[in-house]
Motif scaffolding. Sequence first.
Motif, PDB file in Angstrom:
ATOM      1  N   THR A 164       0.822  -1.203   0.000  1.00 29.89           N
ATOM      2  CA  THR A 164       0.000   0.000   0.000  1.00 29.89           C
ATOM      3  C   THR A 164       0.861   1.260   0.000  1.00 29.89           C
ATOM      4  O   THR A 164       0.642   2.186  -0.792  1.00 29.89           O
ATOM      5  N   ILE A 165       1.838   1.305   0.890  1.00 26.57           N
ATOM      6  CA  ILE A 165       2.692   2.495   1.006  1.00 26.57           C
ATOM      7  C   ILE A 165       3.460   2.740  -0.286  1.00 26.57           C
ATOM      8  O   ILE A 165       3.448   3.848  -0.850  1.00 26.57           O
ATOM      9  N   LEU A 166       4.136   1.715  -0.787  1.00 29.56           N
ATOM     10  CA  LEU A 166       5.004   1.906  -1.945  1.00 29.56           C
ATOM     11  C   LEU A 166       4.206   2.166  -3.221  1.00 29.56           C
ATOM     12  O   LEU A 166       4.603   2.988  -4.056  1.00 29.56           O
ATOM     13  N   ALA A 167       3.082   1.473  -3.401  1.00 27.40           N
ATOM     14  CA  ALA A 167       2.286   1.687  -4.608  1.00 27.40           C
ATOM     15  C   ALA A 167       1.715   3.106  -4.642  1.00 27.40           C
ATOM     16  O   ALA A 167       1.762   3.783  -5.681  1.00 27.40           O
ATOM     17  N   ALA A 168       1.182   3.578  -3.517  1.00 23.48           N
ATOM     18  CA  ALA A 168       0.618   4.929  -3.477  1.00 23.48           C
ATOM     19  C   ALA A 168       1.706   5.979  -3.670  1.00 23.48           C
ATOM     20  O   ALA A 168       1.530   6.952  -4.416  1.00 23.48           O
ATOM     21  N   ALA A 169       2.834   5.795  -2.994  1.00 22.17           N
ATOM     22  CA  ALA A 169       3.919   6.774  -3.098  1.00 22.17           C
ATOM     23  C   ALA A 169       4.480   6.833  -4.517  1.00 22.17           C
ATOM     24  O   ALA A 169       4.800   7.910  -5.032  1.00 22.17           O
ATOM     25  N   ARG A 170       4.599   5.667  -5.169  1.00 30.97           N
ATOM     26  CA  ARG A 170       5.113   5.659  -6.535  1.00 30.97           C
ATOM     27  C   ARG A 170       4.138   6.338  -7.491  1.00 30.97           C
ATOM     28  O   ARG A 170       4.553   6.999  -8.451  1.00 30.97           O
ATOM     29  N   LYS A 171       2.847   6.199  -7.277  1.00 31.40           N
ATOM     30  CA  LYS A 171       1.878   6.891  -8.130  1.00 31.40           C
ATOM     31  C   LYS A 171       2.053   8.402  -8.041  1.00 31.40           C
ATOM     32  O   LYS A 171       2.015   9.116  -9.045  1.00 31.40           O
ATOM     33  N   VAL A 172       2.234   8.878  -6.825  1.00 27.33           N
ATOM     34  CA  VAL A 172       2.440  10.315  -6.647  1.00 27.33           C
ATOM     35  C   VAL A 172       3.752  10.745  -7.281  1.00 27.33           C
ATOM     36  O   VAL A 172       3.829  11.774  -7.963  1.00 27.33           O
ATOM     37  N   ALA A 173       4.811   9.952  -7.076  1.00 30.26           N
ATOM     38  CA  ALA A 173       6.115  10.293  -7.646  1.00 30.26           C
ATOM     39  C   ALA A 173       6.067  10.323  -9.167  1.00 30.26           C
ATOM     40  O   ALA A 173       6.651  11.202  -9.814  1.00 30.26           O
ATOM     41  N   GLN A 174       5.375   9.365  -9.763  1.00 33.91           N
ATOM     42  CA  GLN A 174       5.278   9.335 -11.220  1.00 33.91           C
ATOM     43  C   GLN A 174       4.496  10.526 -11.760  1.00 33.91           C
ATOM     44  O   GLN A 174       4.786  11.029 -12.849  1.00 33.91           O
ATOM     45  N   ALA A 175       3.515  10.992 -10.995  1.00 31.80           N
ATOM     46  CA  ALA A 175       2.695  12.111 -11.450  1.00 31.80           C
ATOM     47  C   ALA A 175       3.373  13.455 -11.221  1.00 31.80           C
ATOM     48  O   ALA A 175       3.102  14.415 -11.945  1.00 31.80           O
ATOM     49  N   ARG A 176       4.254  13.552 -10.227  1.00 29.64           N
ATOM     50  CA  ARG A 176       4.794  14.852  -9.835  1.00 29.64           C
ATOM     51  C   ARG A 176       6.304  15.003 -10.032  1.00 29.64           C
ATOM     52  O   ARG A 176       6.793  16.131 -10.167  1.00 29.64           O
ATOM     53  N   LEU A 177       7.050  13.900 -10.025  1.00 29.48           N
ATOM     54  CA  LEU A 177       8.508  13.995  -9.992  1.00 29.48           C
ATOM     55  C   LEU A 177       9.129  13.376 -11.230  1.00 29.48           C
ATOM     56  O   LEU A 177       8.558  12.468 -11.842  1.00 29.48           O
ATOM     57  N   LYS A 341       9.031 -20.957  -7.709  1.00 32.58           N
ATOM     58  CA  LYS A 341       8.023 -20.199  -6.972  1.00 32.58           C
ATOM     59  C   LYS A 341       7.333 -19.231  -7.918  1.00 32.58           C
ATOM     60  O   LYS A 341       7.856 -18.890  -8.991  1.00 32.58           O
ATOM     61  N   ILE A 342       6.171 -18.800  -7.495  1.00 32.78           N
ATOM     62  CA  ILE A 342       5.474 -17.727  -8.195  1.00 32.78           C
ATOM     63  C   ILE A 342       5.547 -16.486  -7.308  1.00 32.78           C
ATOM     64  O   ILE A 342       5.057 -16.489  -6.175  1.00 32.78           O
ATOM     65  N   LEU A 343       6.205 -15.463  -7.827  1.00 40.10           N
ATOM     66  CA  LEU A 343       6.333 -14.188  -7.126  1.00 40.10           C
ATOM     67  C   LEU A 343       5.345 -13.201  -7.751  1.00 40.10           C
ATOM     68  O   LEU A 343       5.071 -13.251  -8.952  1.00 40.10           O
ATOM     69  N   THR A 344       4.809 -12.327  -6.947  1.00 38.14           N
ATOM     70  CA  THR A 344       3.824 -11.368  -7.457  1.00 38.14           C
ATOM     71  C   THR A 344       4.252  -9.942  -7.127  1.00 38.14           C
ATOM     72  O   THR A 344       4.991  -9.693  -6.174  1.00 38.14           O
ATOM     73  N   PHE A 345       3.774  -9.044  -7.949  1.00 41.60           N
ATOM     74  CA  PHE A 345       3.898  -7.609  -7.654  1.00 41.60           C
ATOM     75  C   PHE A 345       2.667  -6.932  -8.238  1.00 41.60           C
ATOM     76  O   PHE A 345       1.958  -7.504  -9.072  1.00 41.60           O
ATOM     77  N   SER A 346       2.396  -5.718  -7.808  1.00 38.13           N
ATOM     78  CA  SER A 346       1.164  -5.034  -8.223  1.00 38.13           C
ATOM     79  C   SER A 346       1.424  -4.139  -9.421  1.00 38.13           C
ATOM     80  O   SER A 346       2.452  -3.464  -9.505  1.00 38.13           O
ATOM     81  N   ASP A 347       0.459  -4.111 -10.331  1.00 34.21           N
ATOM     82  CA  ASP A 347       0.579  -3.180 -11.455  1.00 34.21           C
ATOM     83  C   ASP A 347       0.360  -1.737 -10.993  1.00 34.21           C
ATOM     84  O   ASP A 347       0.632  -0.789 -11.724  1.00 34.21           O
ATOM     85  N   GLN A 348      -0.105  -1.571  -9.750  1.00 34.73           N
ATOM     86  CA  GLN A 348      -0.243  -0.231  -9.194  1.00 34.73           C
ATOM     87  C   GLN A 348       1.107   0.372  -8.808  1.00 34.73           C
ATOM     88  O   GLN A 348       1.194   1.543  -8.457  1.00 34.73           O
ATOM     89  N   SER A 349       2.158  -0.447  -8.848  1.00 28.80           N
ATOM     90  CA  SER A 349       3.486   0.021  -8.455  1.00 28.80           C
ATOM     91  C   SER A 349       4.188   0.790  -9.554  1.00 28.80           C
ATOM     92  O   SER A 349       5.341   1.178  -9.400  1.00 28.80           O
ATOM     93  N   GLY A 350       3.506   1.047 -10.672  1.00 35.05           N
ATOM     94  CA  GLY A 350       4.116   1.790 -11.762  1.00 35.05           C
ATOM     95  C   GLY A 350       4.695   0.915 -12.846  1.00 35.05           C
ATOM     96  O   GLY A 350       5.476   1.382 -13.673  1.00 35.05           O
ATOM     97  N   PHE A 351       4.311  -0.341 -12.883  1.00 32.42           N
ATOM     98  CA  PHE A 351       4.829  -1.293 -13.862  1.00 32.42           C
ATOM     99  C   PHE A 351       4.363  -0.929 -15.264  1.00 32.42           C
ATOM    100  O   PHE A 351       3.186  -0.672 -15.507  1.00 32.42           O
TER     101      PHE A 351
END
Length: 713
Positions: A164-177, A341-351
């Motif tokens: 939650t923290i990293l996905a939200a923060a990356r969205k803001v960073a991508q939009a502003r920085l 193994k199957i590893l997962t990550f969220s597409d909300q992370s800026g992928f």
Amino acid sequence: MYWRRWLCLSFFLILFTPSLFAQDWLEVSDEAQALFPRATRMKASQDAMPITDIYQLDQTIGYLFETDDLTDFPGFSGDSINLRVGLDVQGRIVGLVLVRHHEPIFLHGLGEAPLYEFIAQYQGLSLKQQVLVGSDQARIASGDLAYFDGVTKATVSVMVVHDTILAAARKVAQARLNGFGSSAKATLNMHQFTPRSFDVLRNERALFRWQLSDDEAAEQLSVNTGRLLAARDAGDENTPFIDLSIALLNPPSVGKNLLGDEEYQRIMQSLAPGEVALLVGSRGGYSFVADDFVAGTTPARFSLRQQGSPLALRDADLYHAQSPVFAEQIAVLMPAFDDVKILTFSDQSGFDPSLPLSFGMTVQLKKNFLESEHVLIDTEYRLPDNVLIPVEPPKPPIPLWQRIWNDRLVEIAILSVYLALLTGVFVFQHRLAGFGRYLTPVRLTALLFVIGFIGFYAQGQLSVVNIYTLLLSLWKGFDITVFLLDPILFVLWSYVFISLFLWGRGLYCGWLCPFGAMQELVAAVAEKYRLRQWKISDGLHQTLITVKYGVLMVLVSMAFYQLSLAETLAEIEPFKTAVTLVFDRAWPFVLYAVLLLALSARVHKAYCRYMCPLGAGLAVLGRLRRFSWLTRREECGQPCRLCEKHCGINAIQKTGQIDYNECVQCLACLAIVSDEHRCVANKYGKNRKSRRATNTLGEGVVVTVSPHNFSKK
């Protein structure tokens, strides 16, 4: 008179009805101040992003947002965990506050203290760092890696917090920085399926194999082969040091061909919305998971990055109860894995599927019996085009300042009309002076407009802060876009700057300053109720008017020394309290502003005359004015002093001359001089002409008086 009653009622309605007036700038909230101690004001985002921009004066220093507005990761309770996060302009998390959660393990088990301790670890984290969460894996420390302790028995909850923290923060960073990616240029093709063999998948690099021999790995790590061999987990020395097979499973053309339809559906159904599944299998001498790896956590050895920023991986733990299953036509040729193994990550992370991915392995190399070092080795991988759907690039966004101007066109138009009318009044003031009887209602209407529209609604109160912000900008490198972000202030400052060379400071101070208008209306109410003004002696007046210049010098000097202190000292201006926040502020600030307004009932515009650093700054530049427009007569000062007595600001000297550095251009003296019924100079002029005629008569005419008639000789 009726207009006086209407004046009193209108003034107090405007003054004490803050809900009628919208504001762009906001006072820094307690929540924002806690995360950004240097903040002086804040503003809601002007675009669709649900964030608050934080400023120190006119400089952006960070962004405040709540994760629920940007992400949706359900926790163990089924509800999201909402946090308030502060992100600075370098992409660092400056603070976090837990707003709401319903995780049973913390509410009814471990208590909330471990959750608070876990969240606190993210303060100071750069979004360029990779985070490893876990309590049993070997700690790895370097500039690009951050190790955070997990919470035993609460793995699911803390990983949800992490995502939650990293996905939200990356969205803001991508939009502003800059440097944190942008909008995705492609999406994964989830609709098309084409049967493919194992060889085709490998040739298309839909199934990526990364192999490094001992010698190749030693060369890339810049170590000798002996040290590398000591790092092997196990296995035949003839096997490669690294031998990984990696595949992104979500596109059916990859996942369904590798796993078969039944297993593919099981994997996809187990994923949360927006999750991306990455199959990783290892059979080399150095596995991507260590012996102490804990299921469901982030692998310490294996990492995934895109554009230099880490994508938060974690083990989906889908093979704890059954062995990996592959499609029949694939299983024959698929390598036998030691670990899969199957590893997962969220597409909300800026992928962004269209951009290259960087797979990394962190190798632990022993330096001696007591010490080890960790070295990263990586390779680049790009998804094949046949599993992607291109996204039409968005149109270049309109610059923020242009969007703000477009949004405030109506306000700008209304202000421009008022400024045009005001200019007409001042340019043609001598022609209009004959209509002096209308000056009072016109001026009262203007004052109410300045308070209500320019002040409360459009937030057009200029400030001394604007002066030293401009000076600092000129000193450090001028950027006009900073000033264009507030169109009302920009238009006002542009107009006032030009007017200073024509009329001096008086046009702004008398016709455009909201707080000055408030003081004048208070004085009008005091006059209505016959509240007498205090008499200020000429000597004391001349001494007091220098105070504002001293205040201006202190503030400007302090701005170059310590800007935050200069901003604090600028509270000598009551503008923020009375106009920007419409008296909705802590009581000491409100009391100060109210006392200044109350003082105006006894000393006309006392703050403007003796304390205002903004007025002092305008007066300094106003000394360069080209004209002295107000009409003066030979009789002004000696013997007539009517205008001087009617000048509430005490800007008319005993000689009859006007001190334009103090004059607020109320035009009252012009109306008096132009009114033959009020201006006693006309009477003095007639008496002088009469005396001249008498003297001439006495010198050049002989008068003979007879009892019967008058005759001239």
